[in-house]
Write a protein that holds these residues in place. Structure first.
Motif, short mmCIF file in Angstrom:
data_model
loop_
_atom_site.label_atom_id
_atom_site.label_comp_id
_atom_site.label_asym_id
_atom_site.label_seq_id
_atom_site.Cartn_x
_atom_site.Cartn_y
_atom_site.Cartn_z
N THR A 1 20.88 8.32 -2.85
CA THR A 1 19.85 7.68 -2.02
C THR A 1 18.51 7.92 -2.69
OG1 THR A 1 21.13 8.07 0.00
CG2 THR A 1 18.78 7.62 0.27
N GLU B 1 11.85 9.89 -4.52
CA GLU B 1 12.60 11.06 -4.11
C GLU B 1 14.09 10.72 -4.16
OE1 GLU B 1 13.35 13.45 0.06
OE2 GLU B 1 11.43 12.46 -0.24
N GLU B 2 14.88 11.62 -4.74
CA GLU B 2 16.32 11.43 -4.87
C GLU B 2 17.05 12.34 -3.92
OE1 GLU B 2 18.67 11.95 -8.61
OE2 GLU B 2 16.90 10.97 -9.45
N LYS B 3 18.07 11.79 -3.23
CA LYS B 3 18.95 12.60 -2.38
C LYS B 3 20.37 12.33 -2.80
CE LYS B 3 15.97 12.74 1.65
NZ LYS B 3 15.85 12.46 3.07
N ARG B 4 21.04 13.34 -3.28
CA ARG B 4 22.42 13.18 -3.74
C ARG B 4 23.37 13.66 -2.63
NH1 ARG B 4 22.88 11.77 -8.99
NH2 ARG B 4 20.93 11.92 -10.13
#
Length: 106
Positions: free
Chosen positions: A82, A102-105
């Motif tokens: 995301t 911003e990265e959300k794994r």
């Protein structure tokens, strides 16, 4: 009376058609920033598939500036990632002030 009713119906029809046409032709004011956010995600994840894209809203941060937020779902090597892109800008002069990613794994 029938003639008046007929003329009223015809005028109403054209007014409705014009209103619908005008509303459909207006572009949302965040469209420019959505294109910028999409370009950033495609640059950060070259060759990866963008599965989903959503405008998540606008937040006013000062008298002159707002943040438009966009959420992307990207498949990176088959795993979902995301990405949240926030574009800070001034709607008055249409200039980008700041861009955050911003990265959300998971």
């Amino acid at each position: 009376m029938k003639k008046f009713l007929f003329v009223f119906i015809i005028i109403s029809f054209f007014m409705c058609a014009w209103t619908i046409s005008a509303a459909a032709s207006e572009k949302p004011d965040y469209e420019k920033y959505g294109r910028i956010a999409t370009a950033v995600v495609k640059e950060d994840f070259p060759g990866e598939e963008v599965v989903e894209y959503q405008y998540t809203g606008r937040q006013k941060v000062s008298a002159a500036d707002v943040i438009d937020s966009f959420t992307f779902q990207v498949n990176e090597n088959g795993k979902p990632v995301t990405i949240i892109v926030k574009v800070t800008h001034s709607p008055d002069n249409n200039r980008t002030l700041r861009l955050t990613v911003e990265e959300k794994r998971g």
